[in-house]
Design an enzyme around this catalytic site. Structure first.
Site, PDB file in Angstrom:
ATOM      1  N   ASP A  32       0.831  -1.214   0.000  1.00  0.00           N
ATOM      2  CA  ASP A  32       0.000   0.000   0.000  1.00  0.00           C
ATOM      3  C   ASP A  32       0.863   1.261   0.000  1.00  0.00           C
ATOM      4  OD1 ASP A  32      -2.295   1.476   0.016  1.00  0.00           O
ATOM      5  OD2 ASP A  32      -2.667   1.266   2.167  1.00  0.00           O
ATOM      6  N   GLY A  33       0.368   2.309  -0.659  1.00  0.00           N
ATOM      7  CA  GLY A  33       1.025   3.617  -0.575  1.00  0.00           C
ATOM      8  C   GLY A  33       1.676   4.101  -1.860  1.00  0.00           C
ATOM      9  N   GLY A  35       0.327   5.433  -4.563  1.00  0.00           N
ATOM     10  CA  GLY A  35      -0.228   6.721  -4.987  1.00  0.00           C
ATOM     11  C   GLY A  35       0.292   7.862  -4.130  1.00  0.00           C
ATOM     12  N   TRP A  37       2.962   8.000  -2.307  1.00  0.00           N
ATOM     13  CA  TRP A  37       4.406   8.182  -2.520  1.00  0.00           C
ATOM     14  C   TRP A  37       4.636   9.117  -3.709  1.00  0.00           C
ATOM     15  CZ3 TRP A  37       7.655   7.054  -6.654  1.00  0.00           C
ATOM     16  CH2 TRP A  37       9.033   7.035  -6.396  1.00  0.00           C
ATOM     17  N   SER A  77      -7.518  -5.194  -5.825  1.00  0.00           N
ATOM     18  CA  SER A  77      -8.659  -5.708  -5.070  1.00  0.00           C
ATOM     19  C   SER A  77      -9.956  -5.532  -5.873  1.00  0.00           C
ATOM     20  CB  SER A  77      -8.786  -4.955  -3.740  1.00  0.00           C
ATOM     21  OG  SER A  77      -9.217  -3.630  -3.989  1.00  0.00           O
ATOM     22  N   GLU A  79     -12.288  -3.882  -4.989  1.00  0.00           N
ATOM     23  CA  GLU A  79     -12.687  -2.476  -4.795  1.00  0.00           C
ATOM     24  C   GLU A  79     -11.894  -1.528  -5.712  1.00  0.00           C
ATOM     25  OE1 GLU A  79     -11.927  -4.568  -2.160  1.00  0.00           O
ATOM     26  OE2 GLU A  79     -14.047  -4.936  -1.739  1.00  0.00           O
ATOM     27  N   ASN A  80     -10.750  -1.998  -6.230  1.00  0.00           N
ATOM     28  CA  ASN A  80      -9.905  -1.111  -7.052  1.00  0.00           C
ATOM     29  C   ASN A  80     -10.540  -0.708  -8.387  1.00  0.00           C
ATOM     30  OD1 ASN A  80      -6.709  -2.509  -5.944  1.00  0.00           O
ATOM     31  ND2 ASN A  80      -7.808  -0.698  -5.219  1.00  0.00           N
ATOM     32  N   ARG A 200       1.556  -5.112   6.126  1.00  0.00           N
ATOM     33  CA  ARG A 200       0.891  -4.039   5.375  1.00  0.00           C
ATOM     34  C   ARG A 200       1.773  -2.803   5.448  1.00  0.00           C
ATOM     35  NH1 ARG A 200      -5.267  -2.249   4.529  1.00  0.00           N
ATOM     36  NH2 ARG A 200      -4.770  -0.573   3.109  1.00  0.00           N
ATOM     37  N   ARG A 206      -5.534  -1.847   8.533  1.00  0.00           N
ATOM     38  CA  ARG A 206      -6.755  -2.552   8.090  1.00  0.00           C
ATOM     39  C   ARG A 206      -6.367  -3.814   7.332  1.00  0.00           C
ATOM     40  NH1 ARG A 206      -8.011   2.721   6.659  1.00  0.00           N
ATOM     41  NH2 ARG A 206      -7.150   2.426   4.586  1.00  0.00           N
TER      42      ARG A 206
HETATM   43  C1  FPP Z   1      -1.491   0.203  -3.640  1.00  0.00           C
HETATM   44  O1  FPP Z   1      -1.117   1.542  -3.679  1.00  0.00           O
HETATM   45  C2  FPP Z   1      -0.964  -0.545  -4.792  1.00  0.00           C
HETATM   46  C3  FPP Z   1      -1.707  -1.043  -5.821  1.00  0.00           C
HETATM   47  C4  FPP Z   1      -3.164  -0.914  -5.900  1.00  0.00           C
HETATM   48  C5  FPP Z   1      -1.074  -1.735  -6.961  1.00  0.00           C
HETATM   49  C6  FPP Z   1       0.086  -2.570  -6.605  1.00  0.00           C
HETATM   50  C7  FPP Z   1       0.675  -3.127  -7.821  1.00  0.00           C
HETATM   51  C8  FPP Z   1       1.985  -3.269  -8.047  1.00  0.00           C
HETATM   52  C9  FPP Z   1       3.045  -2.920  -7.095  1.00  0.00           C
HETATM   53  C10 FPP Z   1       2.412  -3.892  -9.336  1.00  0.00           C
HETATM   54  C11 FPP Z   1       2.496  -5.358  -9.188  1.00  0.00           C
HETATM   55  C12 FPP Z   1       2.701  -6.011 -10.488  1.00  0.00           C
HETATM   56  C13 FPP Z   1       2.536  -7.345 -10.699  1.00  0.00           C
HETATM   57  C14 FPP Z   1       2.699  -7.945 -12.041  1.00  0.00           C
HETATM   58  C15 FPP Z   1       2.121  -8.242  -9.633  1.00  0.00           C
HETATM   59  P1  FPP Z   1      -2.248   2.625  -3.782  1.00  0.00           P
HETATM   60  O2  FPP Z   1      -2.376   3.013  -5.211  1.00  0.00           O
HETATM   61  O3  FPP Z   1      -3.489   2.109  -3.151  1.00  0.00           O
HETATM   62  O4  FPP Z   1      -1.607   3.782  -2.971  1.00  0.00           O
HETATM   63  P2  FPP Z   1      -2.381   4.885  -2.098  1.00  0.00           P
HETATM   64  O5  FPP Z   1      -3.050   4.152  -0.971  1.00  0.00           O
HETATM   65  O6  FPP Z   1      -1.274   5.763  -1.641  1.00  0.00           O
HETATM   66  O7  FPP Z   1      -3.345   5.575  -3.025  1.00  0.00           O
END
Ligand code: FPP
Length: 267
Positions: A32-33, A35, A37, A77, A79-80, A200, A206
């Site tokens: 997580d994180g 976005g 970052w 997820s 939810e994504n 996490r 969560r």
């Molecule tokens: C959460 O950060 C991350 C994701 C929803 C995507 C994770 C995917 C990867 C790291 C690529 C993996 C690739 C393969 C092929 C398995 P967020 O966008 O929810 O961050 P935020 O909570 O800061 O918005």
């Protein structure tokens, strides 16, 4: 000493503190994180996802080197889907690109890759790369990488409940035969040991619908580090923290040199 050497020394110091006999076999990670970052750096969110892929590669290598056998990561997820279409499309393209570019190396490393979740809504091109990757690596047995996409823990539990209900109404099973073992056999993770450790990142506390059934007894480690800044060093910190826990599974700690009769309960 150069910065690289200082980091290597810190990693070695941590590695030495790890009890190789007590390495978790299965680690699950909510990455997580990404976005946040990128936003913090004034960059588009996609930069965070790109950097996140490099981190995932580092953690696969680190966990395999340490002796873990299974790594399960939450990449997308159920939810994504509610994110802006542009971001969803970006992520789906990224999955396809990463698989195309990395699958040979994954195979050479004897890693088996498995996708967990409902793959139906994904574009055919992505599904084809996924099927190819799974079939290419299916006989590899050194390490298992589970990638959860369009995965939701509640949806998985409902799926199993529905299948058991159908089997029961058709007479294939009796309602009284439903137990944890039978339920477990219908899960998308059947045959895989439950994770001993759930990590996490980004400080959120969560479970977010991840492996709800499977993490019933997992130790949870929350790292404040955003996923794109997570690395082998932070991973080793999580393992050391895990090894300091006292896993009792609802029982009591067995005390050395003290029989049940000697204990406080016999007084
Ligand atoms: C959460 O950060 C991350 C994701 C929803 C995507 C994770 C995917 C990867 C790291 C690529 C993996 C690739 C393969 C092929 C398995 P967020 O966008 O929810 O961050 P935020 O909570 O800061 O918005």
């Amino acid at each position: 000493m150069s910065l690289g050497k200082i980091i290597d020394k810190k990693k070695n110091d941590l590695s030495e503190r790890i009890d190789k006999q007590k390495v978790p076999e299965h680690v699950a990670i909510i990455m997580d994180g990404n976005g946040r970052w990128a936003t913090k750096k004034g960059l588009p969110r996609s930069f965070g996802h790109n950097k996140g892929v490099n981190v995932l590669k580092e953690i696969i290598k680190a966990s395999k080197k340490l002796g873990c056998k299974v790594l399960t990561v939450y990449a997308f997820s159920t939810e994504n889907w509610s994110r802006p279409t542009k971001e969803v499309d970006y992520l789906l393209n990224l999955f396809a690109e990463v698989l195309k570019n990395e699958i040979e190396e994954i195979h050479e490393e004897s890693i088996k890759i498995k996708f967990i979740g409902d793959l139906k809504p994904f574009p055919k091109s992505l599904k084809n790369i996924i099927y190819h990757s799974e079939s290419l690596t299916k006989k590899n047995n050194t390490f298992l990488l589970n990638v959860c996409i369009n995965y939701g823990g509640r949806q998985e539990i409902v799926k199993v409940a529905k299948e058991l209900a159908f089997k029961s109404s058709s007479g294939e099973i009796k309602p009284s035969e439903v137990n944890e073992e039978l339920f477990n056999s219908g899960l998308l993770t059947h045959g895989i040991k439950d994770p001993e450790l759930l990590i996490r990142t980004s400080g959120e506390k969560r479970i977010s619908n991840f492996l709800l059934w499977q993490v019933a007894y997992s130790e949870i480690y929350i790292s404040d580090v955003l996923w794109p800044d997570f690395n082998e060093f932070e991973f080793l910190k999580a393992i050391i923290d895990y090894q300091s826990r006292n896993r009792r599974f609802g029982g009591i700690e067995s005390l050395p040199n003290e029989s049940f009769e000697d204990s406080q309960y016999s007084h």
